[in-house]
Design a protein around this motif. Structure first.
Motif, PDB file in Angstrom:
ATOM      1  N   ASP A  62       0.833  -1.197   0.000  1.00 11.17           N
ATOM      2  CA  ASP A  62       0.000   0.000   0.000  1.00 11.17           C
ATOM      3  C   ASP A  62       0.874   1.255   0.000  1.00 11.17           C
ATOM      4  OD1 ASP A  62      -3.085   0.751   0.704  1.00 11.17           O
ATOM      5  OD2 ASP A  62      -1.699   2.214   1.563  1.00 11.17           O
ATOM      6  N   ARG A  63       0.866   1.975  -1.114  1.00 12.20           N
ATOM      7  CA  ARG A  63       1.718   3.159  -1.257  1.00 12.20           C
ATOM      8  C   ARG A  63       1.284   4.288  -0.327  1.00 12.20           C
ATOM      9  NH1 ARG A  63       6.316   2.050  -2.196  1.00 12.20           N
ATOM     10  NH2 ARG A  63       5.527   0.097  -1.313  1.00 12.20           N
ATOM     11  N   GLN A  64      -0.007   4.397  -0.078  1.00  9.15           N
ATOM     12  CA  GLN A  64      -0.473   5.454   0.821  1.00  9.15           C
ATOM     13  C   GLN A  64       0.075   5.241   2.223  1.00  9.15           C
ATOM     14  OE1 GLN A  64      -4.705   6.356   0.816  1.00  9.15           O
ATOM     15  NE2 GLN A  64      -4.600   7.124   2.921  1.00  9.15           N
ATOM     16  N   LEU A  65       0.089   3.989   2.679  1.00  7.15           N
ATOM     17  CA  LEU A  65       0.628   3.704   4.006  1.00  7.15           C
ATOM     18  C   LEU A  65       2.113   4.034   4.064  1.00  7.15           C
ATOM     19  CD1 LEU A  65       0.395   2.604   6.864  1.00  7.15           C
ATOM     20  CD2 LEU A  65       0.739   0.302   5.943  1.00  7.15           C
ATOM     21  N   VAL A  66       2.847   3.687   3.001  1.00  9.11           N
ATOM     22  CA  VAL A  66       4.275   4.013   2.956  1.00  9.11           C
ATOM     23  C   VAL A  66       4.479   5.524   3.057  1.00  9.11           C
ATOM     24  CG1 VAL A  66       6.366   3.952   1.540  1.00  9.11           C
ATOM     25  CG2 VAL A  66       4.886   1.943   1.651  1.00  9.11           C
ATOM     26  N   ASN A  67       3.667   6.275   2.313  1.00 10.65           N
ATOM     27  CA  ASN A  67       3.771   7.743   2.360  1.00 10.65           C
ATOM     28  C   ASN A  67       3.398   8.283   3.739  1.00 10.65           C
ATOM     29  OD1 ASN A  67       4.529   7.806  -0.340  1.00 10.65           O
ATOM     30  ND2 ASN A  67       2.443   8.123  -1.069  1.00 10.65           N
ATOM     31  N   ASP A  68       2.360   7.711   4.351  1.00 15.36           N
ATOM     32  CA  ASP A  68       1.944   8.151   5.688  1.00 15.36           C
ATOM     33  C   ASP A  68       3.039   7.875   6.713  1.00 15.36           C
ATOM     34  OD1 ASP A  68      -0.482   9.056   4.764  1.00 15.36           O
ATOM     35  OD2 ASP A  68      -1.598   7.245   5.329  1.00 15.36           O
ATOM     36  N   LEU A  69       3.693   6.734   6.586  1.00 21.60           N
ATOM     37  CA  LEU A  69       4.773   6.392   7.511  1.00 21.60           C
ATOM     38  C   LEU A  69       5.965   7.329   7.337  1.00 21.60           C
ATOM     39  CD1 LEU A  69       4.626   2.500   7.292  1.00 21.60           C
ATOM     40  CD2 LEU A  69       4.227   3.859   9.352  1.00 21.60           C
ATOM     41  N   ALA A  70       6.282   7.658   6.084  1.00 27.17           N
ATOM     42  CA  ALA A  70       7.381   8.593   5.829  1.00 27.17           C
ATOM     43  C   ALA A  70       7.062   9.967   6.407  1.00 27.17           C
ATOM     44  CB  ALA A  70       7.648   8.688   4.330  1.00 27.17           C
ATOM     45  N   SER A  71       5.816  10.409   6.245  1.00 28.47           N
ATOM     46  CA  SER A  71       5.395  11.707   6.795  1.00 28.47           C
ATOM     47  C   SER A  71       5.446  11.696   8.318  1.00 28.47           C
ATOM     48  CB  SER A  71       3.979  12.050   6.321  1.00 28.47           C
ATOM     49  OG  SER A  71       3.941  12.205   4.916  1.00 28.47           O
ATOM     50  N   PHE A  72       5.037  10.565   8.919  1.00 24.95           N
ATOM     51  CA  PHE A  72       5.097  10.453  10.375  1.00 24.95           C
ATOM     52  C   PHE A  72       6.540  10.552  10.858  1.00 24.95           C
ATOM     53  CE2 PHE A  72       6.062   7.671  13.967  1.00 24.95           C
ATOM     54  CZ  PHE A  72       5.300   8.260  14.953  1.00 24.95           C
ATOM     55  N   ARG A  73       7.448   9.882  10.168  1.00 21.30           N
ATOM     56  CA  ARG A  73       8.857   9.905  10.588  1.00 21.30           C
ATOM     57  C   ARG A  73       9.422  11.322  10.510  1.00 21.30           C
ATOM     58  NH1 ARG A  73      12.334   5.786  11.345  1.00 21.30           N
ATOM     59  NH2 ARG A  73      14.555   6.211  11.168  1.00 21.30           N
ATOM     60  N   GLN A  74       9.070  12.054   9.445  1.00 20.54           N
ATOM     61  CA  GLN A  74       9.515  13.444   9.319  1.00 20.54           C
ATOM     62  C   GLN A  74       8.932  14.305  10.439  1.00 20.54           C
ATOM     63  OE1 GLN A  74       8.235  14.359   5.314  1.00 20.54           O
ATOM     64  NE2 GLN A  74      10.259  13.953   4.464  1.00 20.54           N
ATOM     65  N   ALA A  75       7.644  14.111  10.723  1.00 20.61           N
ATOM     66  CA  ALA A  75       6.997  14.895  11.783  1.00 20.61           C
ATOM     67  C   ALA A  75       7.619  14.598  13.140  1.00 20.61           C
ATOM     68  CB  ALA A  75       5.499  14.591  11.812  1.00 20.61           C
ATOM     69  N   LEU A  76       8.018  13.342  13.357  1.00 22.87           N
ATOM     70  CA  LEU A  76       8.654  12.973  14.623  1.00 22.87           C
ATOM     71  C   LEU A  76      10.007  13.670  14.774  1.00 22.87           C
ATOM     72  CD1 LEU A  76       8.430  11.180  17.157  1.00 22.87           C
ATOM     73  CD2 LEU A  76       9.595   9.382  15.871  1.00 22.87           C
ATOM     74  N   GLU A  77      10.744  13.785  13.672  1.00 23.34           N
ATOM     75  CA  GLU A  77      12.028  14.481  13.715  1.00 23.34           C
ATOM     76  C   GLU A  77      11.837  15.973  14.006  1.00 23.34           C
ATOM     77  OE1 GLU A  77      13.833  13.641   9.974  1.00 23.34           O
ATOM     78  OE2 GLU A  77      14.303  11.543  10.474  1.00 23.34           O
ATOM     79  N   VAL A  78      10.819  16.564  13.393  1.00 24.50           N
ATOM     80  CA  VAL A  78      10.522  17.982  13.658  1.00 24.50           C
ATOM     81  C   VAL A  78      10.116  18.175  15.120  1.00 24.50           C
ATOM     82  CG1 VAL A  78       8.951  19.884  13.121  1.00 24.50           C
ATOM     83  CG2 VAL A  78       9.885  18.473  11.275  1.00 24.50           C
ATOM     84  N   LEU A  79       9.315  17.252  15.636  1.00 19.25           N
ATOM     85  CA  LEU A  79       8.886  17.337  17.030  1.00 19.25           C
ATOM     86  C   LEU A  79      10.086  17.259  17.970  1.00 19.25           C
ATOM     87  CD1 LEU A  79       6.454  17.376  19.015  1.00 19.25           C
ATOM     88  CD2 LEU A  79       6.485  14.884  18.931  1.00 19.25           C
ATOM     89  N   ALA A  80      11.010  16.345  17.692  1.00 17.76           N
ATOM     90  CA  ALA A  80      12.207  16.208  18.526  1.00 17.76           C
ATOM     91  C   ALA A  80      13.050  17.487  18.469  1.00 17.76           C
ATOM     92  CB  ALA A  80      13.025  15.006  18.066  1.00 17.76           C
ATOM     93  N   TYR A  81      13.138  18.085  17.286  1.00 26.27           N
ATOM     94  CA  TYR A  81      13.901  19.328  17.134  1.00 26.27           C
ATOM     95  C   TYR A  81      13.286  20.449  17.967  1.00 26.27           C
ATOM     96  CZ  TYR A  81      15.483  23.700  15.036  1.00 26.27           C
ATOM     97  OH  TYR A  81      15.963  24.966  14.837  1.00 26.27           O
ATOM     98  N   TRP A  82      11.976  20.607  17.871  1.00 26.57           N
ATOM     99  CA  TRP A  82      11.300  21.656  18.626  1.00 26.57           C
ATOM    100  C   TRP A  82      11.459  21.455  20.123  1.00 26.57           C
ATOM    101  CZ3 TRP A  82       8.842  26.252  18.260  1.00 26.57           C
ATOM    102  CH2 TRP A  82       8.621  26.762  16.980  1.00 26.57           C
ATOM    103  N   ARG A  83      11.364  20.213  20.563  1.00 24.84           N
ATOM    104  CA  ARG A  83      11.438  19.947  22.010  1.00 24.84           C
ATOM    105  C   ARG A  83      12.828  20.252  22.551  1.00 24.84           C
ATOM    106  NH1 ARG A  83       9.498  14.019  22.629  1.00 24.84           N
ATOM    107  NH2 ARG A  83       9.789  14.420  24.858  1.00 24.84           N
TER     108      ARG A  83
END
Length: 248
Positions: A134-155
């Motif tokens: 499922d390509r949508q799931l792959v894209n959602d997972l990639a977006s989640f990983r990017q968002a997690l990195e941004v969250l860690a940076y902000w914190r």
């Protein structure tokens, strides 16, 4: 045996037999390869389902361990905004509520339990991301990983520039900790000297800096991460045919 028959047919110059025997060999090799491909594909599908179920468990756990603090940070941002309206004369109220006072006092606090997804990290490290069809799931997972990195940076970045207001202005805050038997944990409550806060331009400046950075953390880091996590969960439920409402 087939090779011997082909050699014999060559010697007899029986080309029809040579063609038939060769075709049998080619078909045998083709079917053997096809069976192997079918087995590999079936194993990949089985591995995919096992992975998706593990990933779903990781997502549910990530949501569960962060739910209370996620909601608290969203609510804290709103309370800080309301409290600033009071302090800067944009509200009809003259005094801060106890909750607004508490959240202003802890406007430097970015505490959040943001869990990663171990099964996804394991799949990436093993180079087997391709088993997810499922390509949508792959894209959602990639977006989640990017968002997690941004969250860690902000914190890590945001808290460096935040002002610990009760320490800098002890005359403006009275912070008290207590044990809440209902919740089974230690909580804090705070009382604010609202009039003195209004008279201190330095305090108002520091509060404005805290509020601006905290709002950025919620808007640009916490909210995107929260939405990406929700999107991954929703897509997994759809793929796996899970209905959490029915499960209840």
């Amino acid at each position: 045996m087939i090779i011997k028959r082909i050699i014999g047919a060559f010697r007899r110059q029986d080309w029809f037999s040579v063609a038939i025997e060769t075709l049998i060999v080619v078909l045998g090799v083709f079917l053997g390869l096809q069976v192997n491909n079918w087995n590999d594909a079936r194993q990949a599908r089985a591995d995919e389902r096992i992975f998706l179920l593990r990933l779903h468990d990781d997502v549910v756990e990530a949501e569960a361990i962060s739910a209370r603090l996620r909601e608290r940070r969203f609510h804290q941002r709103d309370a800080i905004v309301e409290g600033m309206s009071v302090l800067f004369g944009r509200s009809e109220r003259r005094d801060l509520t106890e909750e607004e006072c508490l959240f202003i006092a802890f406007s430097h606090d970015y505490t959040l339990t943001a869990s990663e997804l171990p099964s996804f990290d394991e799949l990436l490290s093993s180079g087997r991301l391709g088993i997810i069809r499922d390509r949508q799931l792959v894209n959602d997972l990639a977006s989640f990983r990017q968002a997690l990195e941004v969250l860690a940076y902000w914190r890590s970045w945001g808290t460096r520039d935040q002002h610990t207001l009760p320490d800098k202005y002890p005359e403006l805050f009275q912070v008290e900790s207590y044990y809440d038997e209902t919740m089974g944990e230690v909580w804090s409550r705070s009382r604010c000297n609202t009039d003195a806060m209004r008279r201190s331009q330095r305090f108002l400046n520091n509060l404005s800096e805290n509020a601006d950075t905290f709002d950025g953390f919620v808007r640009d880091a916490l909210d995107p991460w929260n939405k990406r996590l929700t999107a991954v969960h929703a897509r997994l439920d759809e793929i796996l045919g899970l209905d959490h409402e029915t499960e209840r």
